[in-house]
Write a protein that holds these residues in place. Structure first.
Motif, PDB file in Angstrom:
ATOM      1  N   VAL A  61     -25.036 -20.619   6.793  1.00 34.99           N
ATOM      2  CA  VAL A  61     -25.286 -20.445   5.547  1.00 34.99           C
ATOM      3  C   VAL A  61     -24.809 -19.541   3.993  1.00 34.99           C
ATOM      4  O   VAL A  61     -23.309 -19.395   4.507  1.00 34.99           O
ATOM      5  N   ASP A  62     -25.713 -19.008   3.168  1.00 29.96           N
ATOM      6  CA  ASP A  62     -25.162 -18.129   1.704  1.00 29.96           C
ATOM      7  C   ASP A  62     -23.831 -18.629   1.505  1.00 29.96           C
ATOM      8  O   ASP A  62     -22.664 -17.576   1.384  1.00 29.96           O
ATOM      9  N   PRO A  63     -23.770 -20.066   0.991  1.00 31.37           N
ATOM     10  CA  PRO A  63     -22.302 -20.526   0.149  1.00 31.37           C
ATOM     11  C   PRO A  63     -22.064 -19.908  -1.154  1.00 31.37           C
ATOM     12  O   PRO A  63     -23.619 -20.443  -1.846  1.00 31.37           O
ATOM     13  N   PHE A  64     -20.661 -19.263  -1.294  1.00 32.12           N
ATOM     14  CA  PHE A  64     -20.420 -19.008  -2.484  1.00 32.12           C
ATOM     15  C   PHE A  64     -19.133 -19.885  -2.973  1.00 32.12           C
ATOM     16  O   PHE A  64     -18.568 -18.816  -2.150  1.00 32.12           O
ATOM     17  N   PHE A  65     -18.954 -20.316  -3.569  1.00 34.10           N
ATOM     18  CA  PHE A  65     -17.553 -20.418  -4.499  1.00 34.10           C
ATOM     19  C   PHE A  65     -17.358 -19.350  -4.859  1.00 34.10           C
ATOM     20  O   PHE A  65     -17.661 -18.977  -6.392  1.00 34.10           O
ATOM     21  N   SER A  66     -16.356 -18.690  -4.975  1.00 32.78           N
ATOM     22  CA  SER A  66     -15.496 -17.740  -6.430  1.00 32.78           C
ATOM     23  C   SER A  66     -14.973 -18.427  -7.608  1.00 32.78           C
ATOM     24  O   SER A  66     -15.195 -20.083  -7.787  1.00 32.78           O
ATOM     25  N   HIS A  67     -15.140 -18.136  -9.111  1.00 34.60           N
ATOM     26  CA  HIS A  67     -15.430 -18.471  -9.724  1.00 34.60           C
ATOM     27  C   HIS A  67     -13.522 -18.862 -10.100  1.00 34.60           C
ATOM     28  O   HIS A  67     -13.730 -18.827 -10.757  1.00 34.60           O
ATOM     29  N   ASP A  68     -12.690 -18.362  -9.534  1.00 37.76           N
ATOM     30  CA  ASP A  68     -11.581 -18.713  -9.943  1.00 37.76           C
ATOM     31  C   ASP A  68     -10.761 -20.421  -8.943  1.00 37.76           C
ATOM     32  O   ASP A  68     -10.309 -20.837  -9.110  1.00 37.76           O
ATOM     33  N   GLY A  69     -12.623 -20.704  -8.155  1.00 38.27           N
ATOM     34  CA  GLY A  69     -11.973 -21.822  -6.877  1.00 38.27           C
ATOM     35  C   GLY A  69     -11.348 -21.494  -6.270  1.00 38.27           C
ATOM     36  O   GLY A  69     -10.776 -22.893  -5.897  1.00 38.27           O
ATOM     37  N   ALA A  70     -10.969 -21.081  -5.568  1.00 36.24           N
ATOM     38  CA  ALA A  70     -10.008 -20.637  -4.677  1.00 36.24           C
ATOM     39  C   ALA A  70     -10.515 -20.643  -3.614  1.00 36.24           C
ATOM     40  O   ALA A  70      -9.714 -20.585  -2.121  1.00 36.24           O
ATOM     41  N   TRP A  71     -11.679 -19.947  -3.441  1.00 36.03           N
ATOM     42  CA  TRP A  71     -12.675 -19.515  -1.481  1.00 36.03           C
ATOM     43  C   TRP A  71     -13.692 -19.998  -1.782  1.00 36.03           C
ATOM     44  O   TRP A  71     -14.256 -20.524  -2.973  1.00 36.03           O
ATOM     45  N   LEU A  72     -14.617 -20.626  -0.659  1.00 35.24           N
ATOM     46  CA  LEU A  72     -15.910 -20.557  -0.350  1.00 35.24           C
ATOM     47  C   LEU A  72     -16.049 -19.608   0.389  1.00 35.24           C
ATOM     48  O   LEU A  72     -15.020 -19.413   1.773  1.00 35.24           O
ATOM     49  N   TYR A  73     -17.511 -18.761   0.256  1.00 33.36           N
ATOM     50  CA  TYR A  73     -17.749 -17.686   1.118  1.00 33.36           C
ATOM     51  C   TYR A  73     -18.916 -17.756   1.290  1.00 33.36           C
ATOM     52  O   TYR A  73     -19.383 -19.246   1.324  1.00 33.36           O
ATOM     53  N   PHE A  74     -18.768 -17.791   2.522  1.00 38.06           N
ATOM     54  CA  PHE A  74     -20.601 -18.016   3.458  1.00 38.06           C
ATOM     55  C   PHE A  74     -20.555 -16.872   4.813  1.00 38.06           C
ATOM     56  O   PHE A  74     -19.539 -15.736   4.845  1.00 38.06           O
ATOM     57  N   ALA A  75     -21.767 -17.036   5.457  1.00 42.24           N
ATOM     58  CA  ALA A  75     -22.471 -16.854   6.840  1.00 42.24           C
ATOM     59  C   ALA A  75     -22.047 -16.966   7.423  1.00 42.24           C
ATOM     60  O   ALA A  75     -22.748 -18.592   7.285  1.00 42.24           O
TER      61      ALA A  75
END
Length: 289
Positions: free
Chosen positions: A95-109
């Motif tokens: 759940v909870d996906p989030f792209f970093s603003h530089d496009g380098a990472w996708l974060y999630f829980a």
């Protein structure tokens, strides 16, 4: 293309478009592709605007065991198309996906088996061809035996906002960890009254100065609040018609490709695809003095 929100516009635009916005208030995101008869929660849009990733409990996730998975769609001919689950999904919940603003990472829980306890935060690097690399757990300065949810990296990449429950919290509280190299320092809780007796279940940065949009849960109902850079001043509800104390609205994420716009998950009377849907609106402007 943006479409004014009206019953006529809605009937004309069973939207698979990436954002119906010259809307006076809000519009549904990707009708039939992103927003479906299932429940769709937090969504995030890549900085190039060509990919959206969101959480859904629809059938067909790569984990194979139901529950919540991460899905993505591509922007083609001005519409979100080809929804598909991410290969990183497991039999647990993602759940909870989030792209970093530089496009380098996708974060999630995720509460996958490999975590430190409950939900933990993870990151995956995005390769030059757009594919995902190896999933990496956040360090022990962030992940604990408690639950960590809703990662949100500040646009400048220098701070991580997230929610945690456990020892010393009032349910879920908001924490911030500053960046250190490619990792993050030990997280500290934000002050009251922003952290309250309610659950502060994550939030989003409204720029680099510190203003936030926060999800607060009271009595099973969730609502988005906004606060300026002084977190000791009261937050105010986000100006959105269905963002009410007796409704379900949350998971605000600024569109990294269009910082003046934001997507939220919620339940509106219309337009509506299913349970929780994803909506687009203007991002609130908070001036920090």
């Amino acid at each position: 293309m943006r479409t004014p929100l009206s019953l006529l516009a809605l009937s004309l635009s069973l939207l698979s478009a990436p954002g119906a916005m010259a809307l006076s208030e809000f519009g549904i995101e990707g009708m039939g592709v992103v927003s479906t008869k299932a429940n769709e929660a937090q969504a995030t849009i890549a900085p190039d605007g060509k990919r959206i990733v969101w959480a859904s409990d629809r059938a067909g996730g790569a984990g194979g065991a139901g529950g919540w998975d991460l899905w993505q769609a591509q922007l083609r001919d001005g519409r979100w198309q080809d929804p598909a689950p991410l290969a990183l999904n497991t039999a647990g919940d993602e759940v909870d996906p989030f792209f970093s603003h530089d496009g380098a990472w996708l974060y999630f829980a995720s509460n996958r088996d490999s975590g430190r306890g409950g939900f933990d935060l993870y990151g995956v690097m995005i390769r030059e061809d757009g594919s995902f690399g190896t999933v990496l757990a956040m360090p022990v300065t962030v992940n604990t035996a408690a639950d960590e949810r809703r990662p949100a990296v500040r646009p400048d990449g220098q701070a991580l906002l997230f929610a945690r429950n456990g020892k010393g919290t009032q349910g879920f509280d908001l924490f911030v960890a500053t960046a250190q190299g490619r990792g993050f320092n030990t997280a500290t809780a934000l002050p009251a009254p922003l952290n309250s007796a309610a659950d502060e279940l994550g939030g989003e940065w409204l720029g680099n100065d510190g203003a936030l949009a926060v999800t607060r849960v009271v009595g099973g109902h969730s609502q988005v609040w906004v606060v300026g850079c002084d977190y000791r001043k009261p937050a105010v509800p986000l100006g959105l018609s269905f963002n009410t104390a007796d409704g379900q609205t949350g998971a605000p994420v600024v569109d990294a490709s269009k910082p003046g716009e934001m997507v939220v998950a919620g339940q509106a009377r219309s337009p509506k695809a299913g349970g929780l849907d994803v909506y687009r609106m203007r991002a609130p402007m908070m001036v920090c003095r």
